[in-house]
Motif scaffolding. Structure first.
Motif, PDB file in Angstrom:
ATOM      1  N   THR A  47      59.924 100.476  31.091  1.00  0.00           N
ATOM      2  CA  THR A  47      58.739 100.646  30.258  1.00  0.00           C
ATOM      3  C   THR A  47      57.510 100.891  31.138  1.00  0.00           C
ATOM      4  O   THR A  47      57.504 100.543  32.312  1.00  0.00           O
ATOM      5  N   LEU A  48      56.490 101.454  30.544  1.00  0.00           N
ATOM      6  CA  LEU A  48      55.210 101.610  31.252  1.00  0.00           C
ATOM      7  C   LEU A  48      54.292 100.502  30.746  1.00  0.00           C
ATOM      8  O   LEU A  48      54.184 100.282  29.531  1.00  0.00           O
ATOM      9  N   VAL A  49      53.682  99.781  31.685  1.00  0.00           N
ATOM     10  CA  VAL A  49      52.971  98.569  31.274  1.00  0.00           C
ATOM     11  C   VAL A  49      51.459  98.720  31.372  1.00  0.00           C
ATOM     12  O   VAL A  49      50.936  99.360  32.275  1.00  0.00           O
ATOM     13  N   SER A 141      60.948 118.493  23.697  1.00  0.00           N
ATOM     14  CA  SER A 141      60.396 118.250  25.031  1.00  0.00           C
ATOM     15  C   SER A 141      59.883 116.822  25.024  1.00  0.00           C
ATOM     16  O   SER A 141      59.535 116.278  23.975  1.00  0.00           O
ATOM     17  N   TYR A 142      59.863 116.208  26.167  1.00  0.00           N
ATOM     18  CA  TYR A 142      59.442 114.808  26.189  1.00  0.00           C
ATOM     19  C   TYR A 142      58.842 114.496  27.548  1.00  0.00           C
ATOM     20  O   TYR A 142      59.396 114.865  28.580  1.00  0.00           O
ATOM     21  N   HIS A 143      57.730 113.806  27.521  1.00  0.00           N
ATOM     22  CA  HIS A 143      57.109 113.389  28.775  1.00  0.00           C
ATOM     23  C   HIS A 143      56.324 112.111  28.491  1.00  0.00           C
ATOM     24  O   HIS A 143      55.597 112.027  27.515  1.00  0.00           O
ATOM     25  N   ARG A 144      56.522 111.113  29.339  1.00  0.00           N
ATOM     26  CA  ARG A 144      55.650 109.928  29.208  1.00  0.00           C
ATOM     27  C   ARG A 144      55.167 109.561  30.596  1.00  0.00           C
ATOM     28  O   ARG A 144      55.884 109.739  31.589  1.00  0.00           O
ATOM     29  N   GLN A 145      53.951 109.065  30.655  1.00  0.00           N
ATOM     30  CA  GLN A 145      53.381 108.763  31.959  1.00  0.00           C
ATOM     31  C   GLN A 145      52.384 107.609  31.880  1.00  0.00           C
ATOM     32  O   GLN A 145      51.918 107.225  30.811  1.00  0.00           O
ATOM     33  N   LEU A 146      52.103 107.083  33.050  1.00  0.00           N
ATOM     34  CA  LEU A 146      51.062 106.068  33.198  1.00  0.00           C
ATOM     35  C   LEU A 146      50.164 106.527  34.337  1.00  0.00           C
ATOM     36  O   LEU A 146      50.627 106.719  35.464  1.00  0.00           O
ATOM     37  N   GLU A 149      44.745 105.481  37.598  1.00  0.00           N
ATOM     38  CA  GLU A 149      43.281 105.585  37.706  1.00  0.00           C
ATOM     39  C   GLU A 149      42.597 105.380  36.356  1.00  0.00           C
ATOM     40  O   GLU A 149      41.460 104.956  36.286  1.00  0.00           O
ATOM     41  N   LYS A 150      43.320 105.724  35.284  1.00  0.00           N
ATOM     42  CA  LYS A 150      42.718 105.601  33.948  1.00  0.00           C
ATOM     43  C   LYS A 150      43.243 104.385  33.197  1.00  0.00           C
ATOM     44  O   LYS A 150      42.727 104.059  32.129  1.00  0.00           O
ATOM     45  N   ALA A 151      44.301 103.753  33.710  1.00  0.00           N
ATOM     46  CA  ALA A 151      44.990 102.704  32.962  1.00  0.00           C
ATOM     47  C   ALA A 151      45.294 103.196  31.554  1.00  0.00           C
ATOM     48  O   ALA A 151      45.011 102.560  30.543  1.00  0.00           O
ATOM     49  N   LEU A 152      45.874 104.385  31.538  1.00  0.00           N
ATOM     50  CA  LEU A 152      46.177 105.082  30.285  1.00  0.00           C
ATOM     51  C   LEU A 152      47.629 105.544  30.322  1.00  0.00           C
ATOM     52  O   LEU A 152      48.068 106.128  31.314  1.00  0.00           O
ATOM     53  N   SER A 153      48.346 105.268  29.241  1.00  0.00           N
ATOM     54  CA  SER A 153      49.709 105.775  29.137  1.00  0.00           C
ATOM     55  C   SER A 153      49.741 106.843  28.049  1.00  0.00           C
ATOM     56  O   SER A 153      49.016 106.749  27.051  1.00  0.00           O
TER      57      SER A 153
END
Ligand code: FUC
Length: 807
Positions: A47-49, A141-146, A149-153
């Motif tokens: 998971t991205l936290v 299509s699928y992409h997830r990121q964290l 620098e932004k503390a943004l997922s």
């Protein structure tokens, strides 16, 4: 606790094949600040936290159902601890001391079981929120990121030609989690919100808001006690209460509320606001009868946050986060590593490939995790930071004081996050209060003491359920001594004299007073601890007894030595307490000295005994080298050599946190290449299935860059990040060493914003391992000597003065 969502799991298994090409195009180069994946998480460790230092979220990013584990730093099992739980325990001390005097270690071990109290409580999962979407077909299509620098997922994917986007952040500024959902086609966004939890709770809907009210158990048995009758105990009138509110704010479409969900139909964009509060009101207040008004708090947080638009909330969040995150920049030189999802990237790196930006990413991730988990007054980051889905988490996800809780804070000062040290410093003030009673009732001594474990209730007693705990871990009583070093470290970095005088010194003095009274003389008149242990290790006596209790444990004496030295330095700085200082100086001179054993190792035991496990992960007797300061290659070359031999005997294969510690130890031994070797091993890929983890095979890193003990413990993240600083800059109040343990592979690079003792900020650019450009900023004014190799430069700077020069 979380029932895996069947549909999203099925999708997860086909996604890599389908979408890797698309994902690769989304990012141009392998990033030093971004984690990304081309499929949703299946396991917690993928998971991205996110976290605002109190509320935490672990986002799976599933397509049909997005599961998000929620946490709150103040939601623990239990209630205030009674520190008088074993009021006459100290009466057993004379018999234990007598047994040790007679070298009867077996008897000493068996008597020690009378010096135990209750186990700690556990850090609780709050629950899981589900965002359920009406996607009929497979995504394309699928992409997830964290983005650190932004503390943004962010999650993006396409279904039936429509692009769906989700953006998540948890704002400290506005005390709320914010999720924006968008579809590229008008009216294509359809979702509802569901919730479940392993705790006791009730659900209700109120217009656009889903409301959860619940409570935590008043008692949880530590997971390592295994199967026990009734290990999780609830009582509606006891335990910490919580409220969690989820509100949908829509611009179009139609809101529908049922008993258990709120739903949005035929919309294009919406924002979900999440507000969490608990009744925790301090370590000594009953959370059920003297608790905070969690319902009012959650509701006021929600109405304030939801009155602001997404962009305004995000702007405030960014400003707040970047104030801390952007203080430090690290560049380790050009990387040619290809752009891959983070798990693939780790696997490639494990084969020995170059990926300098991954090395930077792990360091910056440590900083990110501390900003995200340590901003609640008096509640430090626990064994899992703030991210935990289990009701009986590994080792209770508590504070283990024989290394783990302290290691969490090794990067706080040197990685320029001093504010994030505060929860730990406040916690020490609390534990010193229960610790006074522990010192008296368990050890018949003044001052304050803390032992192996603690929890949000600031428990300080030795654990073990009154005789059930292993003596080699349960009976250790140097927790307060070790914790107190954080007070002095905070002062040396911040130069905050008010803090030293009003908060730190009384606590340092109390820790030293305990040690002073705890020490006894050996037959030659040296001061030793008796009884003592050496965290989690066991010795073998010449007649073959394998035991834990001894007199004069090296690690006890190392921690006491450091504590006395720091307390003396503090009293000198404050020009106070000369008589007490003299007492400490006299005791210091009488402490049983370090011994070098027949193997050339630093002896762990008073006598030169064998270890039951010579490769054991704990190395507390090396405390004087790191995190302490009284052993170093310059000041005590023979002892430094002995620590090197000990580390070589132990070998490099060990758990995550232990590796984090060893990298720091090698850095202090000025061996950059050995430190780097272990840093690479810390980043070794470990498959994500925390619950089934066995730690026989050694530690590493999970796909989401969480440290694998295994299982997940956050201490390795923090220890590893701190060690990167230790390789680049080391300092005392007198000097700053530039690039003291630079590995050959980091021959060219630059760093900015690291902190050195004396309250200096350090920037270095280097070429061929030699500094070329140096910039020093003094926050509070003062003198230091910069050193690299044989070259030195003395500096005296005014408050807020910066100098920059070619080295
Ligand atoms: C100590 C360590 C274990 C683990 C636990 C939390 O008991 O020996 O390895 O880290 O703490």
């Amino acid at each position: 606790m979380i029932k895996p969502f069947a549909y999203s799991l099925k999708i997860a298994s086909v996604l890599p094949v389908l979408f890797s090409l698309v994902s690769v195009n989304l990012l141009s180069s392998q990033s030093a600040h971004t984690l990304w994946f081309d499929r949703p998480a299946e396991h917690f460790e993928e998971t991205l936290v996110l976290g605002n230092g109190k509320a935490g979220a672990s986002i799976f990013g599933g397509v049909a159902t997005d599961s998000i584990y929620l946490n709150d730093a103040t939601l623990w099992s239990g209630e205030p601890v009674d520190p008088y739980m074993n009021p006459e325990a100290y009466k057993n001390l004379p018999a234990i001391r007598e047994a040790l005097k007679n070298e009867n270690y077996k008897l000493a071990d068996s008597l020690q079981s009378k010096l135990q109290g209750s186990f700690s409580q556990s850090y609780m999962p709050l629950g899981t929120v589900y965002l359920n979407f009406e996607h009929k077909n497979q995504p394309q299509s699928y992409h997830r990121q964290l983005e650190l620098e932004k503390a943004l997922s962010t999650v993006t994917y396409k279904v039936d030609g429509v692009t769906f986007t989700r953006e998540y952040f948890i704002s400290h500024a506005d005390q709320a989690m914010v999720i924006r959902l968008k579809s590229s086609k008008k009216g294509a966004l359809n979702f509802n919100i569901g919730f479940n939890s392993l705790l006791k709770y009730e659900l209700a809907t109120n217009g656009p808001t889903l409301e959860v009210n619940g409570y935590a158990p008043y008692h949880v048995e530590p997971s390592y006690r295994g199967k026990m009758p009734n290990p999780v105990q609830f009582d509606p009138n006891r335990g910490t209460r919580f409220t969690s509110l989820f509100r949908i704010k829509h611009t179009d479409g139609k809101l529908i509320g049922t008993d258990n969900t709120v739903a949005l139909k035929d919309a294009t964009e919406a924002v979900v606001y999440v507000s969490i509060a608990t009744s925790f009101n301090g370590f000594d207040k009953n959370p059920a009868t003297e608790g905070l008004d969690h319902k009012a708090m959650a509701s006021s947080q929600l109405s304030k946050a939801s009155s602001k638009p997404f962009d305004a909330l995000f702007e405030a969040h960014l400003k707040d986060h970047q104030k801390y995150f952007n203080r430090v920049h690290l560049d380790l030189g050009k990387s040619t590593a290809e752009d891959l999802p983070t798990d693939e990237r780790l696997k490639r790196y494990a084969k020995g490939e170059e990926d300098k930006n991954l090395e930077v990413l792990y360091f910056q991730y440590g900083r990110y995790l501390l900003i995200s988990s340590s901003r609640t007054p008096n509640v430090p980051a626990n064994l899992q930071g703030i991210w935990n889905p289990y009701i009986r988490p590994p080792w209770s996800s508590n504070y283990t004081l024989n290394i783990n809780a302290e290691e969490n804070y090794w990067l706080a000062e040197n990685a320029n996050l001093s504010e994030m040290h505060q929860p730990m410093l406040g916690f020490i003030e609390n534990i010193a209060q229960t610790g006074k009673i522990t010192a008296k009732t368990f050890y018949g001594a003044g001052g304050w003491a803390a032992c192996h474990n603690s929890d949000i209730w600031a428990m300080s007693n030795p654990v073990g359920d009154f005789g059930q705990g292993g003596i080699n871990w349960a009976n250790w009583n140097m927790g307060g001594t070790w914790l107190s070093s954080h007070l002095w470290e905070h002062y040396t970095f911040s130069q905050d004299l008010d803090f030293l005088k009003n908060r730190a010194y009384p606590l340092l003095k109390g820790a030293a007073e305990f040690c002073l009274e705890w020490l006894v003389e050996d037959k030659d008149g040296n001061l030793v601890t008796s009884p003592g242990t050496s965290p989690e290790n066991k010795f073998i006596t010449p007649d073959g007894y394998q035991g834990a209790t001894l007199y004069g444990s090296t690690s006890d004496l190392a921690m006491i030595r450091e504590c006395f030295q720091q307390t003396i330095a503090a009293s000198e700085t404050l020009k106070t307490d000369a008589a007490f200082r003299t007492q400490l100086e006299k005791a210091l001179a009488k402490l049983y000295p370090y011994q070098v054993g027949k193997k050339g190792n630093l002896q762990e035991w008073y006598h030169d005994w064998e270890d039951v496990d010579p490769k054991h992960r704990h190395q507390s007797h090396l405390y004087g080298l790191y995190p302490g300061h009284h052993i170093s290659p310059e000041k005590t070359p023979e002892l430094a050599d002995a620590t090197r031999t000990t580390l070589n005997i132990k070998g490099d294969e060990t758990t995550g946190w232990s590796k984090g510690w060893r990298i720091n130890l090698w850095a202090r031994l000025l061996d950059g290449n050995r430190a780097y070797k272990q840093y690479r091993e810390l980043l070794r890929y470990v498959a994500p299935d925390g619950v089934r983890a066995s730690y026989e095979k050694g530690g590493g890193t999970y796909p989401n860059l969480f440290d694998a003990h295994p299982p997940f413990q956050i201490d390795g993240n923090f220890g590893g990040a701190a060690a990167v600083v230790e390789m680049l800059v080391q300092s005392t109040l007198q000097e700053i060493r530039l690039l003291p343990a630079l590995p050959d592979v980091w021959a060219n690079g630059s760093v900015e914003g690291l902190k050195a003792r004396g309250n200096f900020e350090v920037a270095i650019t280097w070429n061929n391992k030699v500094p070329t450009q140096v910039k020093i900023h003094s926050v509070t004014g003062g003198s230091t000597v910069l050193k690299h190799g044989t070259k030195q430069k003395k500096l005296t700077l005014k408050p807020n003065e910066t100098v920059e020069f070619n080295w």
